[in-house]
Design a protein around this motif. Structure first.
Motif, PDB file in Angstrom:
ATOM      1  N   ASP A  36       1.014  -1.117  -0.327  1.00 14.24           N
ATOM      2  CA  ASP A  36       0.015   0.233   0.435  1.00 14.24           C
ATOM      3  C   ASP A  36       0.935   1.377   0.088  1.00 14.24           C
ATOM      4  O   ASP A  36       0.516   2.074  -1.176  1.00 14.24           O
ATOM      5  CB  ASP A  36      -0.870  -0.172   0.875  1.00 14.24           C
ATOM      6  N   LEU A  67       1.894   2.289  -3.586  1.00 16.08           N
ATOM      7  CA  LEU A  67       0.770   1.562  -4.198  1.00 16.08           C
ATOM      8  C   LEU A  67       0.833   3.250  -4.654  1.00 16.08           C
ATOM      9  O   LEU A  67       0.694   5.060  -4.493  1.00 16.08           O
ATOM     10  CB  LEU A  67      -0.254   1.640  -3.948  1.00 16.08           C
ATOM     11  N   ASP A  68       0.866   4.490  -2.750  1.00 18.00           N
ATOM     12  CA  ASP A  68       1.021   5.651  -1.667  1.00 18.00           C
ATOM     13  C   ASP A  68       1.767   6.606  -3.151  1.00 18.00           C
ATOM     14  O   ASP A  68       1.350   7.277  -3.432  1.00 18.00           O
ATOM     15  CB  ASP A  68       0.437   5.738  -0.847  1.00 18.00           C
ATOM     16  N   VAL A  91       0.983   6.982  -6.679  1.00 16.42           N
ATOM     17  CA  VAL A  91       0.432   8.030  -7.438  1.00 16.42           C
ATOM     18  C   VAL A  91       1.170   9.000  -6.715  1.00 16.42           C
ATOM     19  O   VAL A  91       0.308  10.109  -7.400  1.00 16.42           O
ATOM     20  CB  VAL A  91      -1.477   7.548  -7.066  1.00 16.42           C
ATOM     21  N   ARG A 149      -4.707   7.671 -10.899  1.00 18.83           N
ATOM     22  CA  ARG A 149      -5.864   7.862  -9.675  1.00 18.83           C
ATOM     23  C   ARG A 149      -5.499   5.990  -8.639  1.00 18.83           C
ATOM     24  O   ARG A 149      -5.188   4.801  -9.348  1.00 18.83           O
ATOM     25  CB  ARG A 149      -6.727   7.641 -10.356  1.00 18.83           C
ATOM     26  N   ARG A 150      -5.422   5.671  -7.708  1.00 14.93           N
ATOM     27  CA  ARG A 150      -5.374   4.587  -6.745  1.00 14.93           C
ATOM     28  C   ARG A 150      -6.704   4.676  -6.369  1.00 14.93           C
ATOM     29  O   ARG A 150      -6.920   5.521  -5.608  1.00 14.93           O
ATOM     30  CB  ARG A 150      -4.544   4.836  -5.888  1.00 14.93           C
ATOM     31  N   ARG A 196      -6.538  -1.695  -4.165  1.00 12.07           N
ATOM     32  CA  ARG A 196      -5.528  -2.025  -4.529  1.00 12.07           C
ATOM     33  C   ARG A 196      -5.601  -2.551  -6.133  1.00 12.07           C
ATOM     34  O   ARG A 196      -4.923  -2.933  -6.586  1.00 12.07           O
ATOM     35  CB  ARG A 196      -5.557  -3.472  -3.740  1.00 12.07           C
ATOM     36  N   VAL A 254      -5.123   0.358  -9.582  1.00 10.51           N
ATOM     37  CA  VAL A 254      -4.142   1.716 -10.330  1.00 10.51           C
ATOM     38  C   VAL A 254      -4.756   1.570 -11.634  1.00 10.51           C
ATOM     39  O   VAL A 254      -5.017   1.333 -12.372  1.00 10.51           O
ATOM     40  CB  VAL A 254      -3.599   1.351  -9.950  1.00 10.51           C
ATOM     41  N   THR A 314       1.637  -2.658 -12.631  1.00  7.02           N
ATOM     42  CA  THR A 314       1.195  -1.144 -11.908  1.00  7.02           C
ATOM     43  C   THR A 314       1.585  -0.648 -12.751  1.00  7.02           C
ATOM     44  O   THR A 314       1.123   0.794 -12.807  1.00  7.02           O
ATOM     45  CB  THR A 314       0.621  -1.088 -10.345  1.00  7.02           C
TER      46      THR A 314
END
Lengths: 328, 328
Positions: free
Chosen positions: B13, B16-17, B20, B27-28, B31, B33, B59
């Motif tokens: 996570d 992924l933060d 983005v 955009r997320r 889970r 994208v 991703t």
């Protein structure tokens, strides 16, 4: 630590053979890589150079809107005077050549000798040295600092300035202002192995890291056990923001650069914290650069660079450019 | 083996933060994208997904001319059915959605369930599975092969086909033809460490390598002491060229992909030999891709992919595209 190579002696030349085989936009002659198109007549040329083992730095940045030519040495060893001379000649389009390279004694000596040599033929040169590594000397001795990943900002901005048709003084000034506006600090998690060496360039304990280590394993600020990514990012941001800067702009670009083995996942985890910290400090990040920009082969770790932008630098940073491993 | 992270639980996570935060084009949501722009109305959407730990895969390929959305799982674990459903919905522009992902049992099951689920809402889907790893099954059982780095060719070519306005059948056919025309083999030099694991995913001796290992450490063809880069490249090329292919085209693209720690220098040394061998075999290499395209975090080693091109695939491969870590 294993290397995919045929022999230590052939490492650099076979790497360069691979580079030009892969990139029709490049030409190679010995230890010099230049654009196939050659310098644009009447445009300022830009040359860099340094040791091998840092790809994409240095040779990977030869391309449109970036470097015109690059002189390359053995792994972690500077280029010869002859290669520097040849690179300068290859980049000369009649408007002079900017020598833009990292602040290391051997490189400085050889580029200075090369500049003298081409001066006899009427090729004007200026030299601007990357000196962004804040761990390598105190602010009062900033002229002693080593050049590391931040030089990529100077390549990009000087290259874009040259593409506008600006003269040698203006291109040099853009490069110098970018160097002055850029600061970097690195953290190493594991060493690299120089081809042919019996053992890694340095040793770190199983859970030990070194803050501020240079890209050839030069000693940093401290060694201590690995902590959290956020704690490491915080210290790097704190140290970079504590640096004196002339600029008042609140717009910055940030580079989170893998020193080699550290994967994109971990760069992004660090960037997440860095971007939050910079926002807290009232800074707006534009065009963050996250990936492999200046490595030490398979060294694990990363460097963080902050480049302060004024309006012109921001526009030049965003201008189109293309080299083998980066395109804007 | 040290990782820059805050906790194993937060690894994906926070990654992924960071992604983005760095990429305004993305955009997320949980889970998933997706592109900020959303699917183009009337265009076929393309979705992929898989486990984390392979960046830029999966991703990292969400972007213009590539994927519209991606569902992502934990490190080396497939995405949930709910994430797959959400990714498909996010990619749906009214012309159907191609599900293009690697041939792994868990991913297949979850994407199949997701496809059934969205079918109730009238979203048409087709599935094409990357299955390029020749070390994972014999040619007669090619449907059992795992998907590895070669799927990037299918992303690029299917994405460019969708951008032409082609319908779902045509985009799916382009993806399937690319999968059929692409073969990959990998070689591992050292393992990676899954976040939170007490020890690396597998062990290799100090001078040992494994030919054919998968990107999650799946067993390969043989283990033996490290030999020369040329000998390794030769075996990989020989194995790839021995594969049955329907195409008669003599034009190919080649990917030399670092599995993580292996530096660009070594990829180029290998590419030098690969390109010479392919030339000897009468093949012309266009648009070689050299760098980090599909990794196993800090695993050392590389994979070699060959994608046979016909005229249409070559044009689609060269069409403009942009995602966070790759731009054409």
């Amino acid at each position: 630590m294993k290397k995919l190579m045929n022999s230590a002696d052939a490492f650099v030349d076979e790497m360069l053979d691979g580079l030009v085989a892969a990139c029709p936009s490049l030409r190679r002659s010995g230890r010099v890589v230049r654009t196939a198109a050659g310098p644009a007549p009447g445009r300022v040329g830009i040359v860099s150079g340094g040791g091998s083992g840092h790809l994409p730095l240095f040779t990977g940045y030869v391309g449109e809107g970036l470097l015109d030519a690059c002189a390359i040495g053995d792994v972690f060893a500077g280029p010869s005077v002859a290669s520097c001379v040849e690179a300068i000649r290859a980049a000369d389009g009649g408007a002079g050549v900017l020598l833009l390279y990292g602040n290391y004694g051997g490189d400085r000596m050889n580029f200075d000798l090369a500049a003298e040599s081409v001066e006899f033929d009427g090729v004007a040169t200026r030299s601007v040295l990357g000196a962004d590594d804040i761990a390598s000397a105190a602010p009062a001795e900033a002229h002693k600092r080593r050049g590391v990943a931040g030089i990529v900002y100077a390549y990009k901005i000087a290259g874009a300035k040259a593409a506008t048709g600006a003269d040698l003084d203006a291109v040099s000034a853009a490069a110098a202002a970018t160097v002055a506006a850029t600061r970097t600090i690195g953290v190493a998690l594991s060493p690299c192995l120089i081809p042919g060496a019996a053992s890694p360039a340095f040793e770190l304990g199983d859970q030990e890291i070194e803050m501020g280590m240079g890209i050839h394993g030069e000693p940093g600020i401290w060694r201590a056990p690995l902590t959290s990514a956020d704690a490491i990012a915080d210290e790097m941001v704190d140290r970079l923001l504590a640096e004196p800067v002339e600029e008042s702009s609140k717009r910055v670009s940030v580079m989170v650069n893998s020193l080699g083995a550290t994967p994109l996942e971990e760069l992004l985890i660090v960037y997440r914290r860095v971007s939050a910290r910079l926002a807290d400090a009232g800074l707006t990040v534009v065009m963050p650069l996250i990936g492999h920009f200046a490595t030490s082969m398979e060294m694990a770790g990363l460097s963080l660079s902050i480049c302060r932008l004024d309006g012109e630098r921001e526009a030049l940073l965003a201008a189109p450019a293309a080299c083998p491993f980066w395109r804007v």
